[in-house]
Design a protein around this motif. Structure first.
Motif, PDB file in Angstrom:
ATOM      1  N   ASN A 115       0.740  -1.118   0.031  1.00  0.00           N
ATOM      2  CA  ASN A 115      -0.216  -0.122  -0.082  1.00  0.00           C
ATOM      3  C   ASN A 115       0.784   1.303   0.057  1.00  0.00           C
ATOM      4  OD1 ASN A 115      -3.073  -0.935  -0.115  1.00  0.00           O
ATOM      5  ND2 ASN A 115      -2.369  -1.913   1.704  1.00  0.00           N
ATOM      6  N   THR A 118      -0.513   3.332  -2.546  1.00  0.00           N
ATOM      7  CA  THR A 118      -1.838   3.868  -2.366  1.00  0.00           C
ATOM      8  C   THR A 118      -1.694   4.904  -1.268  1.00  0.00           C
ATOM      9  OG1 THR A 118      -2.659   1.421  -2.663  1.00  0.00           O
ATOM     10  CG2 THR A 118      -4.050   2.789  -1.501  1.00  0.00           C
ATOM     11  N   PRO A 254      -5.019  -2.684  -1.745  1.00  0.00           N
ATOM     12  CA  PRO A 254      -5.198  -1.337  -1.951  1.00  0.00           C
ATOM     13  C   PRO A 254      -6.729  -0.959  -2.002  1.00  0.00           C
ATOM     14  CG  PRO A 254      -3.591  -2.218  -3.423  1.00  0.00           C
ATOM     15  CD  PRO A 254      -4.144  -3.302  -2.832  1.00  0.00           C
TER      16      PRO A 254
END
Length: 268
Positions: A115, A118, A254
């Motif tokens: 992530n 993200t 994500p």
């Protein structure tokens, strides 16, 4: 005279044996720490708990004490109390994501791999900013100086620009050494990794990393983490509320991560 010589030989042999015994005990302690950390990695991935537990205390090693005694230079672009926070994104964004990490934390690497991009994307609409709170307690828990050396180098990157810091931060996690090794303790290795960030290796950056210009700042940042009451890394909060970084035995996707963040921030 012969008896005196024999006594000296016995005494020398006893000293050697005692030194060997102490080294064996230290080796066993180091092994227990590594096994404990590796076990927590498995638990973290299986149960969604934070990996690294802060068992150290403020300025509890010689390296941190030495850094604290050197002149404090705060990087340009540092934010927060005493410049101990790194803010990424729009400074006046109405919502805040706090990310607590240690550069040597293996589960932080798992989180970043899943992530990290993200986190960057979440800031792009200007609704959420990211505040990085970085730790160095794994140096105490595992031995070595990689966490605080990498943190000082990250300060040099921050001085070059927030985007440079974020890119270098991402490179460090993508190239994180095994937790039983102290690869980030070598400034030459850090400089090699910095070469992966376009435009980062300026003369000023190289000098700051080599001279450990931001080591005192890194010690302050680590102290601020120790005072934060966050006891493990990685930890992520949005507007003060914790985000679940793992689902089942894997990092949150994500989509799952983004949905949680937006729900907590009231952006859905």
């Amino acid at each position: 005279m012969a008896q005196d010589k024999n006594k000296k030989r016995v005494s020398a042999r006893e000293r050697i044996q005692e030194a060997q015994r102490r080294e064996q005990q230290a080796a066993r302690r180091r092994q227990r720490i590594v096994v404990s950390v590796s076990a927590v990695v498995v638990l973290a991935l299986a149960g969604g708990v934070a990996l690294a537990i802060n068992t150290g205390s403020k300025n509890d090693d010689k390296g941190a004490a030495a850094a604290s005694a050197a002149p404090l230079v705060v990087p340009a672009n540092a934010t927060g109390p005493d410049g101990t926070v790194i803010t990424y994104g729009k400074a006046d964004a109405p919502h805040t994501m706090e990310v607590y990490e240690d550069f040597r934390c293996p589960v932080c690497k798992h989180f970043e791999a899943a992530n990290g991009q993200t986190v960057k994307e979440i800031t792009q609409d200007g609704q959420i900013k990211v505040e990085y709170h970085l730790a160095a307690f794994l140096d105490k828990n595992l031995g070595g100086k990689g966490s605080r050396t990498a943190l000082a180098a990250a300060g040099a990157a921050l001085n070059e620009g927030v985007d440079k810091f974020k890119a270098f931060h991402d490179v460090l996690y993508a190239n994180q050494p095994d937790e039983r090794e102290d690869g980030f303790g070598d400034v030459n290795h850090l400089l090699d990794l910095a070469g992966q960030v376009p435009g980062l290796k300026t003369d000023a950056f190289v000098k700051a990393v080599t001279d450990r210009t931001y080591a005192p700042w890194a010690a302050k940042v680590a102290d601020a983490f120790n005072s934060s009451q966050v006891t493990g890394t990685p930890t992520v909060k949005v507007d003060g509320k914790p985000i679940n970084l793992f689902t089942g035995n894997a990092p949150a996707s994500p989509e799952q991560f983004t949905a949680q963040v937006k729900q907590v921030a009231g952006l859905q």
